[in-house]
Scaffold this motif. Structure first.
Motif, mmCIF file in Angstrom:
data_model
loop_
_atom_site.group_PDB
_atom_site.id
_atom_site.type_symbol
_atom_site.label_atom_id
_atom_site.label_comp_id
_atom_site.label_asym_id
_atom_site.label_seq_id
_atom_site.Cartn_x
_atom_site.Cartn_y
_atom_site.Cartn_z
ATOM 1 N N LEU A 65 0.837 -1.200 0.000
ATOM 2 C CA LEU A 65 0.000 0.000 0.000
ATOM 3 C C LEU A 65 0.870 1.248 0.000
ATOM 4 O O LEU A 65 1.783 1.384 0.807
ATOM 5 N N ILE A 66 0.592 2.143 -0.931
ATOM 6 C CA ILE A 66 1.314 3.404 -1.036
ATOM 7 C C ILE A 66 0.581 4.481 -0.244
ATOM 8 O O ILE A 66 1.187 5.358 0.336
ATOM 9 N N LYS A 67 -0.739 4.405 -0.221
ATOM 10 C CA LYS A 67 -1.581 5.353 0.514
ATOM 11 C C LYS A 67 -2.479 4.563 1.461
ATOM 12 O O LYS A 67 -2.701 3.377 1.266
ATOM 13 N N ASP A 68 -3.008 5.244 2.472
ATOM 14 C CA ASP A 68 -3.960 4.606 3.364
ATOM 15 C C ASP A 68 -5.221 4.258 2.584
ATOM 16 O O ASP A 68 -5.726 5.065 1.809
ATOM 17 N N VAL A 69 -5.724 3.039 2.792
ATOM 18 C CA VAL A 69 -6.955 2.610 2.148
ATOM 19 C C VAL A 69 -7.922 2.209 3.253
ATOM 20 O O VAL A 69 -7.619 1.333 4.077
ATOM 21 N N LYS A 70 -9.072 2.891 3.279
ATOM 22 C CA LYS A 70 -10.066 2.628 4.315
ATOM 23 C C LYS A 70 -10.491 1.162 4.267
ATOM 24 O O LYS A 70 -10.692 0.605 3.210
ATOM 25 N N SER A 71 -10.567 0.546 5.403
ATOM 26 C CA SER A 71 -10.972 -0.853 5.623
ATOM 27 C C SER A 71 -9.957 -1.877 5.105
ATOM 28 O O SER A 71 -10.236 -3.062 5.118
ATOM 29 N N LYS A 77 -2.939 0.730 6.209
ATOM 30 C CA LYS A 77 -2.221 2.003 6.120
ATOM 31 C C LYS A 77 -1.070 1.879 5.121
ATOM 32 O O LYS A 77 -0.644 0.796 4.773
ATOM 33 N N ALA A 78 -0.559 3.025 4.702
ATOM 34 C CA ALA A 78 0.552 3.069 3.761
ATOM 35 C C ALA A 78 1.752 2.329 4.349
ATOM 36 O O ALA A 78 2.060 2.466 5.522
ATOM 37 N N GLY A 79 2.413 1.533 3.515
ATOM 38 C CA GLY A 79 3.585 0.786 3.946
ATOM 39 C C GLY A 79 3.298 -0.655 4.317
ATOM 40 O O GLY A 79 4.215 -1.449 4.484
ATOM 41 N N GLU A 80 2.038 -1.011 4.460
ATOM 42 C CA GLU A 80 1.687 -2.392 4.813
ATOM 43 C C GLU A 80 1.593 -3.250 3.554
ATOM 44 O O GLU A 80 1.264 -2.778 2.472
ATOM 45 N N ILE A 81 1.907 -4.529 3.736
ATOM 46 C CA ILE A 81 1.759 -5.499 2.650
ATOM 47 C C ILE A 81 0.502 -6.306 2.939
ATOM 48 O O ILE A 81 0.353 -6.856 4.037
ATOM 49 N N LYS A 82 -0.403 -6.369 1.959
ATOM 50 C CA LYS A 82 -1.686 -7.043 2.151
ATOM 51 C C LYS A 82 -1.909 -8.064 1.043
ATOM 52 O O LYS A 82 -1.464 -7.891 -0.086
ATOM 53 N N GLU A 83 -2.608 -9.119 1.388
ATOM 54 C CA GLU A 83 -3.031 -10.140 0.433
ATOM 55 C C GLU A 83 -4.454 -9.795 0.004
ATOM 56 O O GLU A 83 -5.351 -9.722 0.847
ATOM 57 N N LYS A 107 -7.535 -9.980 -3.455
ATOM 58 C CA LYS A 107 -7.934 -10.698 -4.661
ATOM 59 C C LYS A 107 -7.332 -9.998 -5.881
ATOM 60 O O LYS A 107 -7.129 -8.787 -5.889
ATOM 61 N N ASP A 108 -7.040 -10.778 -6.921
ATOM 62 C CA ASP A 108 -6.361 -10.256 -8.101
ATOM 63 C C ASP A 108 -7.098 -9.080 -8.742
ATOM 64 O O ASP A 108 -6.494 -8.062 -9.073
ATOM 65 N N GLY A 109 -8.399 -9.197 -8.932
ATOM 66 C CA GLY A 109 -9.175 -8.142 -9.589
ATOM 67 C C GLY A 109 -9.159 -6.855 -8.774
ATOM 68 O O GLY A 109 -8.970 -5.763 -9.318
ATOM 69 N N TYR A 110 -9.368 -6.963 -7.469
ATOM 70 C CA TYR A 110 -9.362 -5.786 -6.584
ATOM 71 C C TYR A 110 -7.979 -5.142 -6.582
ATOM 72 O O TYR A 110 -7.842 -3.924 -6.658
ATOM 73 N N GLY A 111 -6.932 -5.974 -6.542
ATOM 74 C CA GLY A 111 -5.569 -5.461 -6.526
ATOM 75 C C GLY A 111 -5.200 -4.757 -7.817
ATOM 76 O O GLY A 111 -4.703 -3.631 -7.803
ATOM 77 N N GLY A 158 -4.612 0.299 -10.094
ATOM 78 C CA GLY A 158 -5.164 1.191 -11.111
ATOM 79 C C GLY A 158 -5.356 2.616 -10.612
ATOM 80 O O GLY A 158 -5.125 3.584 -11.337
ATOM 81 N N LYS A 159 -5.771 2.772 -9.385
ATOM 82 C CA LYS A 159 -6.008 4.115 -8.813
ATOM 83 C C LYS A 159 -4.768 4.696 -8.131
ATOM 84 O O LYS A 159 -4.803 5.810 -7.622
ATOM 85 N N GLY A 160 -3.681 3.935 -8.078
ATOM 86 C CA GLY A 160 -2.446 4.440 -7.488
ATOM 87 C C GLY A 160 -2.375 4.302 -5.980
ATOM 88 O O GLY A 160 -1.583 4.967 -5.328
ATOM 89 N N PHE A 161 -3.206 3.429 -5.398
ATOM 90 C CA PHE A 161 -3.166 3.213 -3.952
ATOM 91 C C PHE A 161 -2.125 2.182 -3.542
ATOM 92 O O PHE A 161 -1.741 2.110 -2.386
ATOM 93 N N ALA A 162 -1.674 1.366 -4.499
ATOM 94 C CA ALA A 162 -0.760 0.275 -4.160
ATOM 95 C C ALA A 162 0.108 -0.077 -5.360
ATOM 96 O O ALA A 162 -0.144 0.356 -6.489
#
Length: 149
Positions: A5-11, A14-20, A22-26, A32-36
């Motif tokens: 994550l580059i920016k905080d994403v609600k739910s 936070k920025a800097g975390e690595i999250k697993e 789904k492929d489409g959402y990611g 696509g929106k520059g959040f990650a």
């Protein structure tokens, strides 16, 4: 798919975390929106290097502010203003006057907005202790002496 994550994403996190995620959402939303960014080894190395660089810059900036604080607390700014007929100051001393005199006599540059005066101007002869907000919760005490001419 793993994303950084580059920016905080609600739910999500936070920025800097690595999250697993789904492929489409990611791919479609987060990347696509520059959040990650996709969490590849190169991206993770670049992110860690960037964080180290930012930490070094912050450390350097804090050291400079502490040095400026110690220098400000050692000096006394003397400002001379003409006196009126009744012995009171003719005019007043503003934050701008203090900042200019500090730079001219002591070669210390302070933004006039960071100087705190109770009533915006000093209107009487005397010695004043002013607070200077330098940033990052670092404050310095500055002695200002207003003299009449």
């Amino acid at each position: 798919m793993k994303v950084l994550l580059i920016k905080d994403v609600k739910s999500l996190g936070k920025a800097g975390e690595i999250k697993e995620v789904k492929d489409g959402y990611g791919n479609n939303f987060l990347i696509g929106k520059g959040f990650a960014k996709a969490a590849t080894p190169d991206v993770l190395r670049q992110y860690e290097a960037e964080q180290k660089r930012k930490a070094e810059e912050l450390k350097y900036e804090l050291a400079n502010l502490e040095k400026l604080k110690s220098e400000l607390e050692k000096v006394k700014v003397v400002i001379k203003k003409p006196l009126g007929a009744n012995g009171a100051l003719f005019g007043s001393v503003s934050k701008d006057d203090i900042a200019q005199e500090l730079e001219k006599t002591h070669h210390l540059v302070v933004d006039k907005k960071s100087i705190e005066i109770d009533h915006h101007h000093l209107k009487a002869v005397g010695i004043y202790n002013l607070n200077v907000k330098l940033g990052h919760a670092i404050n310095a005490n500055l002695k200002v002496e207003v003299e009449g001419e």
